[in-house]
Design a protein around this motif. Structure first.
Motif, PDB file in Angstrom:
ATOM      1  N   PRO A  15       1.043  -1.497  -0.112  1.00  0.00           N
ATOM      2  CA  PRO A  15       0.127  -0.380   0.360  1.00  0.00           C
ATOM      3  C   PRO A  15       0.320   0.651   0.145  1.00  0.00           C
ATOM      4  N   SER A  16       0.182   2.574  -0.477  1.00  0.00           N
ATOM      5  CA  SER A  16       1.103   3.525  -0.906  1.00  0.00           C
ATOM      6  C   SER A  16       0.647   4.367   1.170  1.00  0.00           C
ATOM      7  N   ARG A  17       0.353   4.231   0.886  1.00  0.00           N
ATOM      8  CA  ARG A  17      -0.132   4.668   2.471  1.00  0.00           C
ATOM      9  C   ARG A  17      -1.654   3.511   3.088  1.00  0.00           C
ATOM     10  N   GLY A  18      -0.680   3.271   4.429  1.00  0.00           N
ATOM     11  CA  GLY A  18      -1.564   2.906   5.685  1.00  0.00           C
ATOM     12  C   GLY A  18      -0.760   1.565   6.110  1.00  0.00           C
ATOM     13  N   ARG A  19      -1.781   0.490   6.853  1.00  0.00           N
ATOM     14  CA  ARG A  19      -1.190  -0.608   6.677  1.00  0.00           C
ATOM     15  C   ARG A  19      -2.046  -1.817   6.948  1.00  0.00           C
ATOM     16  N   ILE A  20      -1.899  -3.251   6.791  1.00  0.00           N
ATOM     17  CA  ILE A  20      -2.592  -4.200   6.032  1.00  0.00           C
ATOM     18  C   ILE A  20      -2.191  -5.156   7.048  1.00  0.00           C
ATOM     19  N   GLU A  21      -3.047  -6.123   8.281  1.00  0.00           N
ATOM     20  CA  GLU A  21      -2.638  -6.866   8.746  1.00  0.00           C
ATOM     21  C   GLU A  21      -3.167  -8.707   8.534  1.00  0.00           C
ATOM     22  N   LEU A  22      -2.874  -9.773   8.571  1.00  0.00           N
ATOM     23  CA  LEU A  22      -3.793 -10.771   8.187  1.00  0.00           C
ATOM     24  C   LEU A  22      -3.102 -11.379   9.786  1.00  0.00           C
ATOM     25  N   ARG A  23      -4.124 -12.294  10.137  1.00  0.00           N
ATOM     26  CA  ARG A  23      -4.170 -12.903  11.247  1.00  0.00           C
ATOM     27  C   ARG A  23      -4.811 -14.020  11.379  1.00  0.00           C
ATOM     28  N   ALA A  24      -3.662 -15.141  11.862  1.00  0.00           N
ATOM     29  CA  ALA A  24      -4.436 -16.637  12.439  1.00  0.00           C
ATOM     30  C   ALA A  24      -4.348 -16.926  12.802  1.00  0.00           C
ATOM     31  N   THR A  25      -5.002 -18.099  13.403  1.00  0.00           N
ATOM     32  CA  THR A  25      -5.186 -18.860  14.782  1.00  0.00           C
ATOM     33  C   THR A  25      -3.545 -19.285  14.698  1.00  0.00           C
ATOM     34  N   GLY A  26      -2.134 -19.347  15.204  1.00  0.00           N
ATOM     35  CA  GLY A  26      -1.484 -20.277  15.154  1.00  0.00           C
ATOM     36  C   GLY A  26      -0.254 -20.418  14.565  1.00  0.00           C
ATOM     37  N   HIS A  27      -0.479 -19.658  13.143  1.00  0.00           N
ATOM     38  CA  HIS A  27       0.789 -19.761  12.135  1.00  0.00           C
ATOM     39  C   HIS A  27       0.212 -18.545  11.298  1.00  0.00           C
ATOM     40  N   LYS A  28       1.440 -18.426  10.585  1.00  0.00           N
ATOM     41  CA  LYS A  28       1.398 -17.446   9.197  1.00  0.00           C
ATOM     42  C   LYS A  28      -0.123 -17.919   8.056  1.00  0.00           C
ATOM     43  N   ALA A  29      -0.834 -16.621   8.002  1.00  0.00           N
ATOM     44  CA  ALA A  29      -1.931 -16.799   7.248  1.00  0.00           C
ATOM     45  C   ALA A  29      -1.805 -17.168   6.149  1.00  0.00           C
ATOM     46  N   ASP A  30      -1.889 -17.968   5.570  1.00  0.00           N
ATOM     47  CA  ASP A  30      -1.992 -18.627   4.347  1.00  0.00           C
ATOM     48  C   ASP A  30      -2.517 -17.781   2.817  1.00  0.00           C
ATOM     49  N   VAL A  31      -2.509 -17.500   1.832  1.00  0.00           N
ATOM     50  CA  VAL A  31      -3.486 -16.541   1.246  1.00  0.00           C
ATOM     51  C   VAL A  31      -3.166 -16.730  -0.301  1.00  0.00           C
ATOM     52  N   ARG A  32      -4.533 -16.982  -1.041  1.00  0.00           N
ATOM     53  CA  ARG A  32      -4.561 -17.746  -2.246  1.00  0.00           C
ATOM     54  C   ARG A  32      -5.219 -16.274  -2.622  1.00  0.00           C
ATOM     55  N   LEU A  33      -4.558 -16.105  -4.501  1.00  0.00           N
ATOM     56  CA  LEU A  33      -5.803 -14.851  -5.117  1.00  0.00           C
ATOM     57  C   LEU A  33      -6.017 -16.238  -6.604  1.00  0.00           C
ATOM     58  N   MET A  34      -6.943 -15.889  -6.647  1.00  0.00           N
ATOM     59  CA  MET A  34      -7.451 -16.563  -8.240  1.00  0.00           C
ATOM     60  C   MET A  34      -7.477 -15.365  -8.395  1.00  0.00           C
ATOM     61  N   PHE A  35      -6.460 -15.005  -9.681  1.00  0.00           N
ATOM     62  CA  PHE A  35      -6.107 -13.257 -10.383  1.00  0.00           C
ATOM     63  C   PHE A  35      -7.320 -13.881 -11.598  1.00  0.00           C
ATOM     64  N   GLN A  36      -7.758 -11.913 -11.497  1.00  0.00           N
ATOM     65  CA  GLN A  36      -9.083 -11.586 -12.667  1.00  0.00           C
ATOM     66  C   GLN A  36      -8.971 -12.544 -14.197  1.00  0.00           C
ATOM     67  N   GLU A  37      -8.072 -12.735 -14.542  1.00  0.00           N
ATOM     68  CA  GLU A  37      -7.383 -13.105 -15.830  1.00  0.00           C
ATOM     69  C   GLU A  37      -6.720 -14.764 -15.203  1.00  0.00           C
ATOM     70  N   ASP A  38      -7.053 -15.943 -16.265  1.00  0.00           N
ATOM     71  CA  ASP A  38      -7.009 -16.867 -15.511  1.00  0.00           C
ATOM     72  C   ASP A  38      -5.709 -17.331 -15.820  1.00  0.00           C
ATOM     73  N   ARG A  39      -3.820 -16.738 -16.049  1.00  0.00           N
ATOM     74  CA  ARG A  39      -3.050 -17.178 -15.854  1.00  0.00           C
ATOM     75  C   ARG A  39      -2.428 -18.260 -16.172  1.00  0.00           C
ATOM     76  N   LEU A  40      -3.285 -19.558 -16.057  1.00  0.00           N
ATOM     77  CA  LEU A  40      -2.935 -20.784 -16.774  1.00  0.00           C
ATOM     78  C   LEU A  40      -1.833 -20.655 -17.242  1.00  0.00           C
ATOM     79  N   LEU A  41      -0.565 -21.650 -16.620  1.00  0.00           N
ATOM     80  CA  LEU A  41       0.617 -22.078 -17.076  1.00  0.00           C
ATOM     81  C   LEU A  41       0.894 -22.579 -18.849  1.00  0.00           C
ATOM     82  N   PRO A  42       0.145 -22.226 -20.412  1.00  0.00           N
ATOM     83  CA  PRO A  42      -0.122 -22.955 -21.046  1.00  0.00           C
ATOM     84  C   PRO A  42       1.206 -24.699 -21.281  1.00  0.00           C
TER      85      PRO A  42
END
Ligand code: ATP
Ligand code: MG
Lengths: 242, 277
Positions: free
Chosen positions: A57-84
């Protein structure tokens, strides 16, 4: 509730001096299903990328919290981004360490059984999107970010995929943020709907209708009207600017 | 009903079209060369073109048979093939390794790329006299020249291919938890494969060209030596034969690399036949 919680504190993002998001404050509880709607170019994808940690972010703070471990995040992109160069199965298994056996089950669920060994070049747009969805789902992350995951699907497949997503979440609850252009989809699936426009969150609706929900539900219809109104004024504002 | 009839007729036409295409792509390309050969033979046989200037195809065929009977032709062809194979392998492999190192590691890129780009601008054939002075007319100067000629096309395409990988796919790999090594193996190398293969194909062409020059200038065997010798003996038929041999060799090596490309890039939109892996 399992899943990660998300908090944004006066988050802003500018690209080359042009401000896209400004002063966004947002708290998402663990396990909440949040949908984001808003006019094209409002900054929905930008917001998801910030939460996913792909852009700072250009300004501000973002925090992710999961219990007991680092939060695992997956983003499904707007384009499919399949590996051909990878087959359908190879794409779904990208970065998967254990759980390789789940791939067959998930491909079945998204209706791509029997096509595991094909390369993406031979798939339709909707099929590609479903491979990308399967690829995001197989990781079972604490926080699942979906950027218009059903945009290229026909009405029937779309309904089937929505149902699939709901079932998966019942089996393994987690936090989900879904960007969609479809207000009805947002209301069918989510606990909360955000309307993003003018660089911030213009509406924040908590929606605790019992599930499974039906399109014909009057409460849903009223909210749909209201949100569409919000979207329409946003579009009008855009037109006025242009 | 008319619509149904139309559709079936259309599909039949499509089938015919397909068969027509197969016939066209297999047979048609040979029309021109074979036709030219016939015209050439005719012009020579009727004396319109003097065989002292351009020998007839049949003369060249006879020359080839004579040389083959004495075992010279096979020997020279094998020697030349061996030189290209060794020189190209050394050059292409070094080009690939240098390219991978420089493409993947920013530090090595800053350290080496400028220098290698400068060396690249020297036409490697300009080094022929130097090579002969240093190594005489032994095997080394030819192999070194062929290797140098093959190195740079592979190097440049490897570096370019790696550095031009779609950043969106790299971002995808990172965000799906790939480590550095996995990222290279699963995303960067496959994405760079096509330009690398293009570089290899081009390098093979340069390798043959270099060999022709190298063998013609200083050699005791090989197809180039055949030409050299024939020029002294005024055997135009052998000279033309050697030229044809080079042409066939170039065509064959191009064919082989194309087949390899087709196999390795079967996922690529320009090669895929929409078949299973
Ligand atoms: N990397 C970038 N560099 C410069 N500008 C960017 C970048 N990413 C996004 N933008 C700008 O930010 C604005 C918001 O883009 P974003 O992709 O977040 O919109 P969106 O709400 O997802 O729209 P859509 O519904 O069309 O997907 C746009 O004006 C876009 O041009
Ligand atoms: Mg977007």
């Amino acid at each position: 509730m399992s899943g990660a919680s998300v908090s944004l504190r006066s988050v802003g993002k500018s690209f080359a001096g042009r401000t896209v998001l400004n002063g966004v404050d947002l708290d998402i509880a663990a396990g909440q299903f949040v949908s984001i709607i808003g006019p094209s170019g409002a900054g929905k994808s930008t917001l998801l990328r910030l939460v996913a940690g792909l852009d700072a972010p250009s300004r501000g703070r973002i925090e992710l919290r999961a219990t007991g471990h680092k939060a695992d995040v997956r983003l499904m992109f707007q384009e499919d981004r399949l590996l051909p160069w990878r087959t359908v199965l190879g794409n779904v298994l990208l970065g998967v360490k254990g759980r390789k056996g789940d791939a067959g089950r998930i491909l079945d669920a998204v209706g791509l059984q029997g096509r595991e060994s094909e390369f993406p070049v031979g798939l339709s747009g909707g099929q590609r999107q479903r491979v990308a969805l399967a690829r995001a789902l197989i990781h079972e992350p604490d926080l699942l970010l979906l950027d218009e995951p059903f945009g290229a699907l026909d009405a029937i497949t779309r309904a089937a995929m929505q149902l699939l997503l709901e079932q998966l979440l019942v089996a393994r609850p987690r936090t989900v943020v879904l960007v969609t252009h479809d207000v009805e989809e947002a209301l069918l699936l989510s606990d909360r709907v955000l309307l993003v426009k003018d660089g911030g969150i213009a509406r924040d609706l908590i929606f605790d209708q019992p599930r499974p929900r039906h399109r014909s539900d009057p409460a849903l219809a009223t909210l749909k009207e209201e949100l569409l109104d919000g979207l329409l004024t946003a579009e009008r504002d855009l037109a006025a600017v242009a | 009903m008319t619509v149904v009839a139309d559709v079936s007729r259309l599909s039949k036409a499509a089938g015919l079209h397909q068969r027509g295409l197969a016939w066209r792509s297999v047979v048609l390309p040979w029309f021109l060369p074979l036709g030219l050969l016939l015209v050439w033979q005719f012009l020579s046989a009727t004396g319109i073109v003097s065989t002292a200037i351009v020998p007839a195809p049949s003369d060249i065929w006879d020359a080839a048979r004579q040389l083959a009977k004495r075992g010279e032709l096979q020997h020279d062809i094998l020697v030349s093939l061996r030189r290209v194979a060794i020189g190209f392998s050394i050059g292409a492999l070094s080009g690939l390794l240098f390219g991978l190192a420089v493409g993947l590691f920013e530090l090595l890129h800053d350290l080496f790329d400028r220098s290698l780009q400068m060396i690249r601008t020297i036409p490697h054939l300009a080094l022929v006299p130097l090579m002969i002075l240093w190594f005489g007319i032994g095997e080394e100067p030819r192999l070194i020249l062929v290797a140098m000629g093959s190195l740079f096309p592979v190097y440049i395409n490897t570096v370019g291919g790696i550095r031009n990988v779609d950043p969106k796919l790299i971002e995808l790999g990172r965000s799906y938890g790939l480590g550095r090594a996995e990222l290279v193996w699963s995303i960067i190398l496959p994405a760079a494969l096509q330009p690398i293969l293009v570089g290899m194909r081009y390098a093979l062409g340069v390798a043959w060209l270099t060999l022709v020059v190298g063998e013609t200038i200083a050699s005791r065997d090989g197809v180039g030596y055949l030409v050299q010798n024939a020029r002294e003996l005024l055997r135009i038929d052998i000279i033309v034969l050697a030229i044809i041999l080079y042409a066939i060799a170039g065509w064959l090596s191009d064919l082989v690399t194309r087949l390899i490309e087709r196999r390795l890039l079967r996922w690529h939109p320009s090669y895929a036949d929409r078949v299973k892996a």
